[in-house]
Scaffold this motif. Structure first.
Motif, PDB file in Angstrom:
ATOM      1  N   ARG A  27       0.829  -1.201   0.000  1.00 56.01           N
ATOM      2  CA  ARG A  27       0.000   0.000   0.000  1.00 56.01           C
ATOM      3  C   ARG A  27       0.869   1.259   0.000  1.00 56.01           C
ATOM      4  N   ALA A  28       1.946   1.248   0.789  1.00 55.95           N
ATOM      5  CA  ALA A  28       2.844   2.401   0.861  1.00 55.95           C
ATOM      6  C   ALA A  28       3.561   2.626  -0.471  1.00 55.95           C
ATOM      7  N   LYS A  29       3.940   1.548  -1.154  1.00 60.20           N
ATOM      8  CA  LYS A  29       4.587   1.653  -2.466  1.00 60.20           C
ATOM      9  C   LYS A  29       3.663   2.299  -3.490  1.00 60.20           C
ATOM     10  N   ILE A  30       2.427   1.841  -3.518  1.00 62.23           N
ATOM     11  CA  ILE A  30       1.463   2.370  -4.490  1.00 62.23           C
ATOM     12  C   ILE A  30       1.188   3.842  -4.226  1.00 62.23           C
ATOM     13  N   LYS A  31       1.065   4.208  -2.956  1.00 60.74           N
ATOM     14  CA  LYS A  31       0.828   5.612  -2.602  1.00 60.74           C
ATOM     15  C   LYS A  31       2.031   6.476  -2.968  1.00 60.74           C
ATOM     16  N   ALA A  32       3.231   5.969  -2.742  1.00 63.10           N
ATOM     17  CA  ALA A  32       4.452   6.730  -3.043  1.00 63.10           C
ATOM     18  C   ALA A  32       4.625   6.945  -4.547  1.00 63.10           C
ATOM     19  N   ALA A  33       4.244   5.959  -5.347  1.00 58.96           N
ATOM     20  CA  ALA A  33       4.403   6.073  -6.802  1.00 58.96           C
ATOM     21  C   ALA A  33       3.424   7.072  -7.389  1.00 58.96           C
ATOM     22  N   GLY A  34       2.254   7.188  -6.822  1.00 58.16           N
ATOM     23  CA  GLY A  34       1.256   8.118  -7.347  1.00 58.16           C
ATOM     24  C   GLY A  34       0.645   7.596  -8.640  1.00 58.16           C
ATOM     25  N   GLU A  35      -0.015   8.484  -9.374  1.00 51.70           N
ATOM     26  CA  GLU A  35      -0.703   8.088 -10.601  1.00 51.70           C
ATOM     27  C   GLU A  35       0.248   7.766 -11.745  1.00 51.70           C
TER      28      GLU A  35
ATOM     29  N   ARG B 210      15.748  -4.240  -6.998  1.00 53.13           N
ATOM     30  CA  ARG B 210      14.523  -3.555  -7.390  1.00 53.13           C
ATOM     31  C   ARG B 210      14.271  -2.374  -6.458  1.00 53.13           C
ATOM     32  N   LEU B 211      13.799  -1.286  -7.055  1.00 52.96           N
ATOM     33  CA  LEU B 211      13.448  -0.088  -6.303  1.00 52.96           C
ATOM     34  C   LEU B 211      11.941  -0.104  -6.072  1.00 52.96           C
ATOM     35  N   ASP B 212      11.511   0.277  -4.877  1.00 53.47           N
ATOM     36  CA  ASP B 212      10.092   0.193  -4.537  1.00 53.47           C
ATOM     37  C   ASP B 212       9.216   1.055  -5.440  1.00 53.47           C
ATOM     38  N   ALA B 213       9.537   2.334  -5.585  1.00 49.58           N
ATOM     39  CA  ALA B 213       8.706   3.224  -6.398  1.00 49.58           C
ATOM     40  C   ALA B 213       9.573   4.279  -7.056  1.00 49.58           C
ATOM     41  N   MET B 214       9.137   4.718  -8.247  1.00 52.55           N
ATOM     42  CA  MET B 214       9.892   5.735  -8.960  1.00 52.55           C
ATOM     43  C   MET B 214       8.926   6.599  -9.760  1.00 52.55           C
ATOM     44  N   THR B 215       9.161   7.906  -9.712  1.00 46.62           N
ATOM     45  CA  THR B 215       8.446   8.835 -10.572  1.00 46.62           C
ATOM     46  C   THR B 215       9.475   9.443 -11.514  1.00 46.62           C
TER      47      THR B 215
END
Length: 106
Positions: A9-17, A30-35
């Protein structure tokens, strides 16, 4: 070990839309989230080794902004880990209410 629901849930929130999750890095990492400009790594375990590995993943991401997201009680450990790996970036708590910026040693 499977990923917890709170971590996912935290990964999805951090990545955003427009961001992505679970991006491949060099060396089978692997990196959790990236914009577009941010690299976000979420480390909920609180272990020293886990925080150091998360900081290393941020370092090799080569993004402008590096964010390490940890629980409130682990912010002190995260500061030490970022300084040990010599990477500059922001450490913030899971709620996003507290943040600390760490500068790289020259």
């Amino acid at each position: 070990m499977p990923e917890t629901i709170s971590h996912k849930r935290a990964k999805i929130k951090a990545a955003g839309e427009k961001g992505e999750t679970e991006l491949k890095l060099k060396g089978k990492k692997r990196l959790d989230a990236m914009t577009e400009n941010k690299a976000i790594e979420i480390e909920r375990s609180g272990t020293d080794n886990g925080l150091i590995l998360a900081a290393k993943r941020l370092k090799i991401s080569r993004k402008k902004q590096k964010i390490l997201q940890v629980p409130q009680k682990d912010i002190g450990k995260a500061v030490k880990a970022m300084k040990k790996v010599n990477v500059s970036g922001t450490i913030k708590n899971m709620g996003g209410t507290k943040r600390r910026y760490i500068r790289k040693k020259k």
